[in-house]
Design an enzyme around this catalytic site. Structure first.
Site, PDB file in Angstrom:
ATOM      1  CG  ASP A   1      42.093   0.994   0.414  1.00 41.85           C
ATOM      2  OD1 ASP A   1      41.842   1.543  -0.668  1.00 41.85           O
ATOM      3  OD2 ASP A   1      43.070   0.267   0.592  1.00 41.85           O
TER       4      ASP A   1
ATOM      5  CB  CYS B   1      24.428  26.753   7.069  1.00 39.89           C
ATOM      6  SG  CYS B   1      25.835  26.847   5.940  1.00 39.89           S
TER       7      CYS B   1
ATOM      8  CE  LYS C   1      47.151  -1.275  -4.537  1.00 40.65           C
ATOM      9  NZ  LYS C   1      47.749  -0.022  -4.079  1.00 40.65           N
TER      10      LYS C   1
ATOM     11  CG  ASP D   1      47.750   4.432   1.067  1.00 37.84           C
ATOM     12  OD1 ASP D   1      47.483   5.593   0.706  1.00 37.84           O
ATOM     13  OD2 ASP D   1      48.779   3.823   0.742  1.00 37.84           O
ATOM     14  N   GLY D   2      44.711   3.433   4.332  1.00 34.85           N
ATOM     15  CA  GLY D   2      43.682   2.628   4.981  1.00 34.85           C
ATOM     16  C   GLY D   2      42.377   3.381   5.109  1.00 34.85           C
ATOM     17  CD  GLU D   3      42.686   7.895   8.285  1.00 36.45           C
ATOM     18  OE1 GLU D   3      42.391   8.217   9.439  1.00 36.45           O
ATOM     19  OE2 GLU D   3      43.455   8.549   7.560  1.00 36.45           O
TER      20      GLU D   3
END
EC number: 6.5.1.2
Length: 698
Positions: A44, A418, A125, A40-42
């Site tokens: 966010d 590429c 939360k 979740d931190g990443e």
């Protein structure tokens, strides 16, 4: 990573493009597959960087921006439910100062003086799965997940298995005619440990964290599986309501408790922002002792009348925000660095990590953003690195532990070709991204563009998933969007190599369903059609702005052809659309400047695709502002400029930043200046603030 303050406009545009694609991919993994690759931190952190760049470069805001959409489309296998009122997401703050800034924004919008105390509610939360449960005359009727915010998955039977959910509203007084209760389904830490032990005992794969376990348990096609899992819920908000009036959010929560809904006991009313901040710190100290995961605190303005005035931005209410807890870190090894090629050719490096748990989430990948970021941090294969997740941000590499670097390590060399098609990977001056120059010959770009075309917010062709697109593209059956609508005819040709119905994984019924789904999508609204084309910087919000401005496909196509000259009236009109600006305008013009793009559009129309004229919100249809172009200038007395713009947009108006002969109304406040003068010179209708309020409903 280049600091936002140091980004050029070109660099900012490229970074926003990369972030939009990356966040959308992680939304699908999180909301549809319950299989996030990042913490979740990443996540966010990605959203936060996106928002910071948009704030610094408002003219670059994309239609597919994470600030303009919520979640991901419902997965196949579940019936779809359209929410009566959208289930929106929340903006984020991460510090006390940002909480105070939120309070100041509320004050400015409502034009409150410094002596007025704003009452708030602080709610934990919960890290779970959002739901909306509908009651009619007190009887439970239906439930759905958040989905993409507009359409969710029907989980009526599954949610009914939770003992926490009232099947009928009882208590003192009458019940509402309609009540949609919104909340979060979660799994306690104790129940999570017990479930994983059962999984291990049965030889099954354990869940990575309680959130995944709760989401996976609720989103089962068999409700009996849901019943067998120990799930809990907290109610915290309302959707559609008929027959109930409350003055505050806190009063609504108290009413929910009388009807039997669990409301988090840690929820706390607060007087002013300093009380909010104190409540946040107190809850952070209790976090580890709670038997369920929380990742922050939600701040909500308590007064319902103020909530209504504050309204919403594209994906979130103005009157609520999520305060995220600090980052959690861990150390792991970089096993490899992979280069991904997006639909616009951007080469994005991704660190493949030895899986590690950070804050209860297993992380196996971290974005490295671009060539400069890898060089700045000198990230190498084999390095021991510190990674972190902060709030809802995507995992990121914070630092390399140089004292643990292997002796034989070598700097990572960013490819100049590429990895998919071998074409040159070009980096333009002033840009941070390398892009494959292969264009249509690059299968990665072609395939990703086709996947985007059929995605849920575009043509939304059910049954034509990413793997199918890859297979059909490799076989030459689908090389451009129009080929999709010729797929059935090709399949019926006598010389077809292998009919779809006889392929592995297909059958007569599934083939028939796909062809029906394709035919059903030959009619599409203009805004979705524009979004489906995958034009750089044109996401859903921008596509909707364009559709609202030009109204029809024919008018839009004609205007884009005429805008090929930057000095033309058509180009000036294009970049004057609210939130478009010169950068997006140039990308639109560049798209139409390519012959193969114009040919692809013609092929779609020739294939029978019908593009519907833009339909304005029904509520705005009778408004005197519907379809009108409005400019605001000067200082307003009874509302902020932001509130006035929001009101005009909600009533179907187009809000622009400059006055021209095409402007219908110029709303003037104190110290209006040159815009009022120009409006009067052009003979335009000039409105006072009072006249605008009367026209917009008081």
């Amino acid at each position: 990573m280049i600091p936002v303050a140091d980004l050029t406009e070109a660099e900012a545009a490229r970074e926003l493009e990369r972030l939009a694609a990356e966040i959308a991919r992680h939304d699908r993994l999180y909301h549809q597959q319950d299989a996030p690759e990042i913490t979740d931190g990443e996540y966010d952190a990605l959203v936060r960087r996106n928002n910071e760049i948009e704030a610094a470069f408002p003219e670059l805001v994309r239609g597919d921006s994470p600030s303009a959409h919520v979640g991901a489309a419902p997965a196949e296998g579940f019936a779809k439910v359209t929410h009566a009122l959208p289930m929106l997401s929340l903006g984020n703050v991460f510090s006390d100062d940002e909480a105070r800034e939120f309070d100041q924004r509320i004050r400015r919008f409502l034009s409150l003086d410094g002596e007025t105390t704003i009452s708030y509610v602080a709610e934990p939360k919960i890290d779970g799965l959002s739901f909306s449960a509908r009651y009619e005359n007190g009887v439970y009727r239906r439930a759905a997940t958040r989905g993409d915010g507009t359409t969710g998955e029907d989980i009526t039977a599954n949610l009914a298995t939770l003992t926490d959910l009232p099947q009928r509203l009882t208590g003192d007084g009458p019940v509402p005619e309609v009540l949609e209760v919104r909340g979060e389904v979660f799994m306690t830490k104790a129940d999570f440990r017990a479930l994983n032990q059962r999984q291990i005992d049965a030889g099954a794969k354990p869940f990575a964290n309680p959130r995944n376990a709760a989401a996976g348990s609720l989103r089962q096609l068999d409700p009996e599986i849901t019943r067998s899992r120990s799930l809990s819920l907290f109610a915290y908000a309302s959707g559609e309501v008929k027959g109930l009036e409350v003055e505050s959010h806190h009063a609504f929560l108290e009413r929910l408790k009388t009807w039997g809904f669990p409301v988090n006991p840690q929820t706390r009313p607060c007087q002013g922002v300093e009380d909010l901040i104190e409540a946040t710190h107190a809850l952070a100290l209790q976090r580890a002792a709670l038997d369920y995961d929380i990742d922050g605190v939600v701040y909500k303005v308590d007064r319902v009348d103020w909530q209504k005035r504050l309204g919403f931005v594209s994906r979130a209410p103005r009157w609520a925000i999520a305060r995220k807890f600090p980052a959690e870190r861990a150390q792991t090894t970089v096993k490899a660095i992979q280069i991904q090629v997006g639909r616009t050719g951007t080469l994005t490096p991704v660190a493949i990590l030895e899986p590690v748990t950070v804050g209860g989430v297993v992380v196996g990948r971290a974005t490295l953003h671009n060539e400069d970021e890898i060089a700045r941090k000198d990230v190498r294969i084999g390095d021991m690195v510190t990674i972190q997740r902060a709030g809802d941000v995507i995992p990121q590499v914070v630092e390399v532990l140089l004292d643990q670097r292997p002796a034989d390590s070598a700097p990572f060399v960013f490819p100049e070709t590429c990895p998919v098609c071998g074409s040159h990977a070009v980096r333009q001056e002033g840009e941070v991204a390398r892009r494959c120059a292969g264009g249509l010959i690059c299968s990665a770009q072609a395939v990703e563009r086709l996947k985007h075309f059929v995605s849920r917010d575009a043509f939304d062709i059910e049954g034509l998933g990413g793997k199918h697109i890859e297979t059909f593209h490799n076989e030459g059956l689908i090389t451009q969007p129009a080929d999709i609508f010729a797929l059935e005819a090709k399949d019926n040709e006598p010389g077809a190599l292998q009919h779809l119905r006889s392929r592995e994984g297909w059958g007569p019924k599934s083939a028939e369903n796909l062809f029906k789904a394709i035919t059903a999508r030959k009619t599409i609204p203009l805004d979705r059609f524009i979004y489906a084309l995958g034009i750089r910087q044109v996401g859903q919000a921008t596509a909707r702005l364009l559709a609202g401005h030009y109204a029809s496909f024919a008018a839009w196509r004609k205007a884009m052809d005429e805008a090929q000259t930057e000095g033309s009236e058509a180009f000036a009109d294009l970049q004057n659309i609210e939130s478009i600006g010169p950068s997006v305008a140039r990308d639109l013009v560049a798209f139409f400047g390519e012959e193969h793009n114009r040919a692809a559009l013609d092929a779609l129309i020739d294939a029978g695709v019908e593009v519907l004229d833009f339909a304005r919100p029904q509520a705005a249809g009778d408004s005197p502002l519907a379809g009108k172009t409005v400019v605001f200038t000067g200082t307003l007395d009874t509302m902020s400029r932001g509130e006035a713009k929001a009101r005009a947009l909600a009533l179907g108006a187009k809000v622009t930043g400059s006055v021209s002969a095409k402007t219908d109304y110029v709303v003037v406040g104190a110290d209006a200046g040159s815009k009022e003068k120009k409006a009067r010179e052009l003979g335009l209708t000039v409105l006072s603030e009072a006249e605008f309020r009367a026209m917009s409903g008081g």
